[in-house]
Design an enzyme around this catalytic site. Structure first.
Site, PDB file in Angstrom:
ATOM      1  N   SER A 165       6.507 -26.773 -11.996  1.00 35.57           N
ATOM      2  CA  SER A 165       6.251 -27.757 -13.068  1.00 35.57           C
ATOM      3  C   SER A 165       7.008 -29.066 -12.907  1.00 35.57           C
ATOM      4  O   SER A 165       6.729 -30.021 -13.636  1.00 35.57           O
ATOM      5  CB  SER A 165       6.600 -27.156 -14.429  1.00 35.57           C
ATOM      6  OG  SER A 165       5.628 -26.221 -14.795  1.00 35.57           O
ATOM      7  N   LYS A 215       4.951 -32.041 -12.413  1.00 31.06           N
ATOM      8  CA  LYS A 215       4.288 -32.718 -13.540  1.00 31.06           C
ATOM      9  C   LYS A 215       4.888 -34.110 -13.793  1.00 31.06           C
ATOM     10  O   LYS A 215       4.217 -34.985 -14.337  1.00 31.06           O
ATOM     11  CB  LYS A 215       4.408 -31.854 -14.805  1.00 31.06           C
ATOM     12  CG  LYS A 215       3.668 -30.506 -14.706  1.00 31.06           C
ATOM     13  CD  LYS A 215       4.037 -29.589 -15.867  1.00 31.06           C
ATOM     14  CE  LYS A 215       3.345 -28.235 -15.780  1.00 31.06           C
ATOM     15  NZ  LYS A 215       3.828 -27.281 -16.824  1.00 31.06           N
ATOM     16  N   TYR A 218      -4.089 -28.725  -9.351  1.00 34.26           N
ATOM     17  CA  TYR A 218      -2.851 -28.399 -10.082  1.00 34.26           C
ATOM     18  C   TYR A 218      -2.040 -27.318  -9.340  1.00 34.26           C
ATOM     19  O   TYR A 218      -0.827 -27.449  -9.182  1.00 34.26           O
ATOM     20  CB  TYR A 218      -3.245 -27.929 -11.490  1.00 34.26           C
ATOM     21  CG  TYR A 218      -2.111 -27.399 -12.311  1.00 34.26           C
ATOM     22  CD1 TYR A 218      -1.240 -28.254 -12.987  1.00 34.26           C
ATOM     23  CD2 TYR A 218      -1.893 -26.021 -12.446  1.00 34.26           C
ATOM     24  CE1 TYR A 218      -0.197 -27.766 -13.749  1.00 34.26           C
ATOM     25  CE2 TYR A 218      -0.855 -25.519 -13.206  1.00 34.26           C
ATOM     26  CZ  TYR A 218      -0.009 -26.396 -13.855  1.00 34.26           C
ATOM     27  OH  TYR A 218       1.036 -25.906 -14.605  1.00 34.26           O
ATOM     28  N   TYR A 261      10.034 -27.278 -22.466  1.00 34.70           N
ATOM     29  CA  TYR A 261       9.148 -26.536 -23.382  1.00 34.70           C
ATOM     30  C   TYR A 261       9.878 -26.196 -24.673  1.00 34.70           C
ATOM     31  O   TYR A 261      10.584 -27.042 -25.211  1.00 34.70           O
ATOM     32  CB  TYR A 261       8.567 -25.287 -22.693  1.00 34.70           C
ATOM     33  CG  TYR A 261       8.157 -25.585 -21.276  1.00 34.70           C
ATOM     34  CD1 TYR A 261       7.093 -26.442 -21.027  1.00 34.70           C
ATOM     35  CD2 TYR A 261       8.863 -25.103 -20.181  1.00 34.70           C
ATOM     36  CE1 TYR A 261       6.723 -26.766 -19.739  1.00 34.70           C
ATOM     37  CE2 TYR A 261       8.510 -25.418 -18.885  1.00 34.70           C
ATOM     38  CZ  TYR A 261       7.443 -26.256 -18.680  1.00 34.70           C
ATOM     39  OH  TYR A 261       7.089 -26.580 -17.399  1.00 34.70           O
ATOM     40  N   VAL A 299       9.074 -23.067 -12.846  1.00 34.65           N
ATOM     41  CA  VAL A 299       9.276 -21.608 -12.759  1.00 34.65           C
ATOM     42  C   VAL A 299       9.746 -21.162 -11.376  1.00 34.65           C
ATOM     43  O   VAL A 299      10.081 -19.990 -11.190  1.00 34.65           O
ATOM     44  CB  VAL A 299       8.045 -20.757 -13.158  1.00 34.65           C
ATOM     45  CG1 VAL A 299       7.820 -20.743 -14.643  1.00 34.65           C
ATOM     46  CG2 VAL A 299       6.806 -21.157 -12.388  1.00 34.65           C
TER      47      VAL A 299
HETATM   48  O1  DON Z   1       1.140 -23.367 -14.406  1.00 35.78           O
HETATM   49  C1  DON Z   1       1.953 -22.543 -14.054  1.00 35.78           C
HETATM   50  O2  DON Z   1       2.020 -21.463 -14.595  1.00 35.78           O
HETATM   51  C2  DON Z   1       2.936 -22.890 -12.931  1.00 35.78           C
HETATM   52  N1  DON Z   1       2.281 -23.417 -11.795  1.00 35.78           N
HETATM   53  C3  DON Z   1       3.956 -23.857 -13.386  1.00 35.78           C
HETATM   54  C4  DON Z   1       4.656 -23.436 -14.630  1.00 35.78           C
HETATM   55  C5  DON Z   1       6.060 -23.863 -14.681  1.00 35.78           C
HETATM   56  O3  DON Z   1       6.668 -24.216 -13.693  1.00 35.78           O
HETATM   57  C6  DON Z   1       6.722 -23.715 -16.000  1.00 35.78           C
HETATM   58  N2  DON Z   1       8.092 -24.159 -15.926  1.00 35.78           N
HETATM   59  N3  DON Z   1       9.125 -23.667 -16.160  1.00 35.78           N
END
Ligand code: DON
Length: 301
Positions: free
Chosen positions: A61, A64, A188, A236, A254
């Site tokens: 993320s 982003k 994405y 978040y 993540v």
């Molecule tokens: O969309 C997802 O689930 C992952 N590619 C990215 C989510 C993410 O990194 C949330 N952050 N802590």
């Protein structure tokens, strides 16, 4: 600074509770949790690192932030008709508010909002062209060439991206996705699968510093706004906790990475794969808490 980073990395080695490595993307579940890297790229051009700062990890993320900068570069203020600027108080992949708010996601860092910025950035280009532009932007920001997408991670996420597909279809039903969910999710998942080291990420983060020494890729006003969104929404439903403990704008992923901006001072990247209950790096957050306390770097004076 070097002593402080060494101390932070050494503390992490002894940690008993390292959090839980993300396993909903099967390829990420393979990462060894016994790692922590930290790098600081200062506003005046120095670079300090300790621990596993040269090990590439999946930025997830954190991508982003770069895509938001690029989407704003393409459509400017019009982006805010399609995505909000408020914290959601919900998990990163929540669908809860989308129905009540008619397919307009709360902010560009929750997954729904990031799918809108990816869709915007994609525009009428192909995913390959858009991803090429994204990688070029990150390489220019960091002045590092060796930054790539890990295809195995991207494929692994794409095969299990049911919630993100649900978010994309839901927004498309409200007309808030121009491209097909397949194209947006393909782009994405690949942007999330970019791999960088802490050193590369700290260097790349300098594009958000308000200093003439940093690469000039976005306007000063835009830097301030992206920093504001990182502060309020970058973690978040854990954003308030991160602001309370660290006091600096940050964006987590993540994969266990966190990019933190200390305006006027430097850009910090920390990585440790185990996550806390919010899905943000557990030891990375703790490391940043110590870092901010010891350096006094804070936007609150
Ligand atoms: O969309 C997802 O689930 C992952 N590619 C990215 C989510 C993410 O990194 C949330 N952050 N802590």
């Amino acid at each position: 600074m070097q002593d402080l980073l060494e101390d932070i990395a050494a503390r992490a080695l002894g940690a008993e509770d390292r959090g839980k490595v993300a396993d909903y993307i099967p390829e990420l579940a393979k990462v060894d949790p016994n790692q922590l890297g930290i790098s600081v790229a200062t506003a005046d051009g120095e670079l300090f690192s300790a621990g596993n700062a040269q090990t590439p990890f999946s930025i997830q993320s954190i991508s982003k932030v770069f895509v938001l900068a690029l989407a704003l570069g393409q459509v400017g203020e019009a982006l805010w008709k399609r995505v909000g600027r408020e914290p959601s108080g919900q998990a990163f992949d929540s669908i809860l508010l989308l129905e009540r708010e008619k397919g307009i996601p709360r902010n560009p860092f929750i997954n729904a909002g990031a799918l809108v910025t990816t869709d915007t950035f994609l525009g009428s280009a192909s995913p390959r062209e858009a991803l090429g532009a994204l990688i070029r932007f990150i390489r220019a920001a960091s002045d590092q060439e060796d930054i790539h997408i890990n295809d195995a991670v991207a494929r692994s996420e794409l095969e299990t991206a049911h919630r993100n597909f649900a978010l994309a279809h839901y927004m498309r039903s409200y007309g808030n996705l121009q491209n097909s969910p397949d194209l947006v999710l393909g782009t994405y998942c690949h942007q999330c699968a970019i791999e960088m080291t802490c050193e590369q990420l700290a260097l790349a983060g300098r594009f958000l510093l308000d200093t003439s020494d940093a690469p000039s890729l976005v306007s000063p006003v835009r830097k301030r706004r992206i920093n504001a969104l990182m502060m309020t929404c970058g973690h978040y439903d854990g954003s308030g906790d991160f602001a309370f403990r660290v006091g600096l704008p940050g964006k987590s992923g993540v994969g266990g990475g966190i990019l933190v901006i200390a305006p006027g001072r430097g850009s910090v990247a920390v990585w440790s794969p185990g996550l806390n209950g919010y899905g943000n790096s557990k030891l990375g957050t703790e490391a940043m808490e110590v870092f901010a306390r010891k350096t006094g770097w804070s936007i609150f004076g």
